[in-house]
Write an enzyme that holds these catalytic residues in place. Structure first.
Site, mmCIF file in Angstrom:
data_model
loop_
_atom_site.group_PDB
_atom_site.id
_atom_site.type_symbol
_atom_site.label_atom_id
_atom_site.label_comp_id
_atom_site.label_asym_id
_atom_site.label_seq_id
_atom_site.Cartn_x
_atom_site.Cartn_y
_atom_site.Cartn_z
ATOM 1 N N SER B 146 0.858 -1.191 0.000
ATOM 2 C CA SER B 146 0.000 0.000 0.000
ATOM 3 C C SER B 146 0.885 1.228 0.000
ATOM 4 O O SER B 146 2.013 1.180 0.501
ATOM 5 C CB SER B 146 -0.882 0.012 1.253
ATOM 6 O OG SER B 146 -1.484 1.281 1.403
ATOM 7 N N TYR B 159 -0.937 0.175 10.584
ATOM 8 C CA TYR B 159 -1.165 -0.508 9.306
ATOM 9 C C TYR B 159 -0.018 -0.195 8.344
ATOM 10 O O TYR B 159 0.551 -1.087 7.706
ATOM 11 C CB TYR B 159 -2.507 -0.029 8.733
ATOM 12 C CG TYR B 159 -2.821 -0.463 7.321
ATOM 13 C CD1 TYR B 159 -3.253 -1.748 7.054
ATOM 14 C CD2 TYR B 159 -2.717 0.438 6.258
ATOM 15 C CE1 TYR B 159 -3.560 -2.138 5.756
ATOM 16 C CE2 TYR B 159 -3.022 0.059 4.966
ATOM 17 C CZ TYR B 159 -3.444 -1.223 4.714
ATOM 18 O OH TYR B 159 -3.755 -1.605 3.433
#
Lengths: 462, 253
Positions: B146, B159
């Site tokens: 990501s 995250y």
């Protein structure tokens, strides 16, 4: 692209096809002798190790790869026996290249009966793919000239001739190396008086004229082929340059050249030293090159003397030219459709143009009668071969569409060039597949001989 | 086998309930995909996805219930997948969870669990499949990283840190696998409208799952080692990486 080593217990290295598009790793073992070949193949059978013989790696896709298995580099099997040359028969080991063979036999007045567009294929590879040349319309494929094969199967070496075991013989011609490794073969050669070709070059304005002129030339020329400009559209679609020829007789040569009538000078001066980071074979360059090629050819040029190398192997002049396509590589889409399906040839070119995929090279020719081989590619009709860069967008769906069009016309694609055919179409394109499978099951019941191509297109359908 | 256009015939999805992975599988189903194993925790969700993909023409779709955090189970899992598929052409690793990075509510065990889900577990699974594929002599591992891991932000740093670790692991693994026939493909999407981001306000360059799938398939065709979605994020993040910390910290969103 191959990194080979001599030890039997070697680490895996990457192996890819001529198109350099989908490499896989295998243990590449250099075969030292025919005896060594037999040991390796029988050993692979005992240990259930997937194995495949490989020659010079000129199949474009994944036909000469065996991921996770053992790839046998057969190129050292290079013995050429010319004792029976007077009768036109040569006994060669499977790793002998046509180039090496020609260097040996041309000066003695012989030529290979059938040759593809490169001399850098082995006799083993030529048999496995049942290769064809510009003379298929009158002379057939390579298999017609093979009189005997020494095949190495998992149970050992076996002599195969068309009379002794026609099923196995013809399953091996076009069998893509899956019936065993080709250790040796007897090949019948073609008599020549000179090492020159007598060539007529003819321009055709469009596809109809090209096909008409090719058809008309069947009877009068041993060799015929058309380079088609796939960048030309509309009324000029299919405009092309035909190259028609035969071996020159001694009397065709100027008196001064007759003393050296059988000199053979292979091409291959310059090379591409490394793959550039991007594809250099781009549409604009292709269109410009095609334009130049078409204009360079005069309307009609008759009786020109050319060397064997420049007539048969123009691309061999640049070593490793496949690297020009950059890291993504390229594929060749070659198909045949029966006579009567001329419109399919046009449709294929139109579909590529509509998708803005300009083939960098397009070659059209006529096939004559098919060999008896159930998996042999050539069969009577038109064959078109198209080099296509894989870096372009949406290549895959367009080629899938071409497969449908070709299959609908009862045509087929050439496995020696393929790296992407849908498995469900194999049976449709090669309706005698079952017959061939039965022979393979007889000589290699556990399927020790296997290629990435077979796993992809053959094994996955069953 | 993967064909010369980069299209696989068999695949495994780790995080088989992931919207993004399923969008990729839908596209591959229309090309060459014929056998698939979906691995995940939620059997109902896996079964629903399996039915959908069967309907799209994938001949064989199996489901396996397994937790990506069960690091000890990955080798057996890879083996099971090989048994089911014959050979594994492609693995898509899409397991992960966004979680929270609210300092007031942040508990030590949540952080450990997040790193487990987003980094340690997936890295272990990738290792098991990389080993299998090395023996096969070919294969591709597509890993959903990501942009959150490219430069980690305060808003989702737990995250982001997990993805940063996974991304770095895959870069190194990909290089280590050079010459083995196995390729690691890192996908770095920006904000994607999926069930994971439901309720969040979209960041600039937001895309939907199908755009990610399209980019992944195109990346497989091109053989790209890193896929940014949308492609512009490659440039955007090249610039964002250079921002002074004080400016980066104050960026909205």
């Amino acid at each position: 692209m191959i990194d080979s080593v001599t030890d039997d217990r070697v680490a895996a290295s990457l192996v890819s096809g001529w198109g350099r598009a989908s490499p896989s790793a295998a243990r590449v073992v250099t075969v030292r002798s025919r005896r060594h070949l037999e040991e390796l193949v029988v050993g692979a059978g005992r240990s259930a190790t997937p194995v495949l013989a490989r020659g010079l790696g000129r199949s474009y896709g994944d036909a000469a790869q065996c991921a996770g298995g053992m790839v046998l580099d057969c190129t050292p099997l290079g013995a050429i026996a010319i004792e029976d040359l007077d009768e036109g028969i040569v006994r060669v080991e499977g790793g002998v290249s046509l180039d090496a063979l020609l260097r040996e036999v041309v000066p003695r007045g012989w030529f290979v009966p059938v040759t593809p567009g490169t001399a850098h294929v082995t006799v083993g590879g030529a048999i496995a793919a049942d290769v064809h040349g510009k003379n298929h319309h009158r002379d057939g494929a390579f298999g017609s000239y093979v009189q005997r094969i020494e095949l190495v199967t998992p149970s050992g070496g076996v002599e195969v001739a068309p009379a002794s075991d026609p099923e196995l013989f013809w399953a091996t011609l076009g069998g893509m190396g899956l019936t065993g490794a080709i250790a040796e073969a007897d090949v019948r050669l073609h008599r020549i008086e000179t090492s020159r070709m007598l060539v007529d070059t003819v321009r055709a304005r469009d596809l109809d004229e090209c096909m008409e002129k090719l058809s008309d030339s069947d009877a009068s020329y041993r060799y015929s082929v058309a380079w088609v400009d796939c960048a030309a559209r509309g009324s000029r679609l299919g405009r092309s340059v035909l190259s028609l020829g035969d071996h020159a007789a001694l009397s065709d040569l100027p008196a001064a050249d007759r003393a050296k009538a059988l000199d053979y000078r292979p091409s291959g001066g310059i090379g591409v030293p490394f793959a550039p980071p991007v594809n250099l074979v781009q549409p604009m360059a292709i269109a410009a090159a095609n334009e130049l090629w078409y204009r360079k050819a005069r309307l009609h040029r008759a009786g020109e003397l050319q060397s064997l190398a420049s007539f048969f192997y123009p691309l061999d002049a640049v070593r490793d030219w496949n690297r020009l396509y950059g890291p993504r590589g390229f594929t060749q889409y070659q198909f045949v459709v029966p006579f009567g399906a001329e419109e399919t040839v046009r449709t294929v070119i139109e579909l590529l143009q509509a998708a803005r995929l300009t083939p960098s090279l397009a070659v059209l020719k006529r096939f004559g009668k098919a060999d008896p081989g159930p998996m042999s590619f050539p069969s009577a009709g038109w064959t078109l071969a198209l080099d296509i860069a894989l870096s372009a967008r949406d290549v895959a769906p367009v080629l899938d569409r071409l497969d449908d069009v070709v299959a609908d016309a009862q045509g087929r694609v050439y496995l020696a060039k393929d790296g992407r055919l849908r498995p469900e179409l194999l049976r449709e394109m090669y309706p005698r597949l079952e017959e061939w499978l039965a022979v393979r099951a007889r000589v290699d019941p556990t399927g020790v001989f296997v290629s990435d191509q077979w796993r992809r297109v053959g094994a996955s359908e069953r | 086998m993967n064909d010369v256009t980069g299209m696989p015939q068999t695949a495994v999805v780790i995080g088989g309930g992931s919207d993004l992975a399923l969008a990729v599988m839908r596209r591959l189903a229309s090309r060459r995909l014929r056998a698939l194993v979906l691995v995940g925790r939620d059997i109902a969700r896996l079964d629903q996805a399996a039915k959908e993909l069967s309907d799209l023409g994938v001949k064989s779709v199996a489901t396996l219930v397994s937790d990506v955090c069960d690091a000890g189970g990955h080798e057996a899992l890879a083996h099971d997948c090989e048994q089911l598929l014959g050979s594994v052409d492609l693995v898509v690793v899409a397991a992960g969870s966004l979680g929270s990075a609210e300092l007031d509510a942040l508990r030590a065990e949540d952080v450990a669990r997040s790193i487990e889900t987003n980094f340690a577990g997936p890295a272990a699974a990738i290792t098991a499949f990389a080993t299998l594929m090395r023996a096969q002599g070919y294969g591709r591992i597509v890993v959903f990283s990501s942009v959150a891991g490219v430069r980690v932000r305060a808003a989702n740093f737990v995250y982001g840190a997990g993805k940063a670790g996974l991304d770095a692991f895959c870069q190194g693994l990909g290089d280590a696998l050079a010459g083995s026939g196995v390729q690691v493909v890192i996908v770095r999407p920006g904000f994607v409208r999926t069930k994971m981001t439901a309720g969040l306000s979209p960041a600039p360059f937001a895309v939907d799952g199908d755009a990610v799938a399209e980019a992944v398939v195109r990346g497989l065709e091109r053989g790209s080692p890193v896929i940014w979605v949308p492609a512009a994020l490659r440039v955007v993040f090249a610039a964002l990486r250079l921002l002074p910390q004080a400016v980066w910290r104050r960026l909205p969103g």
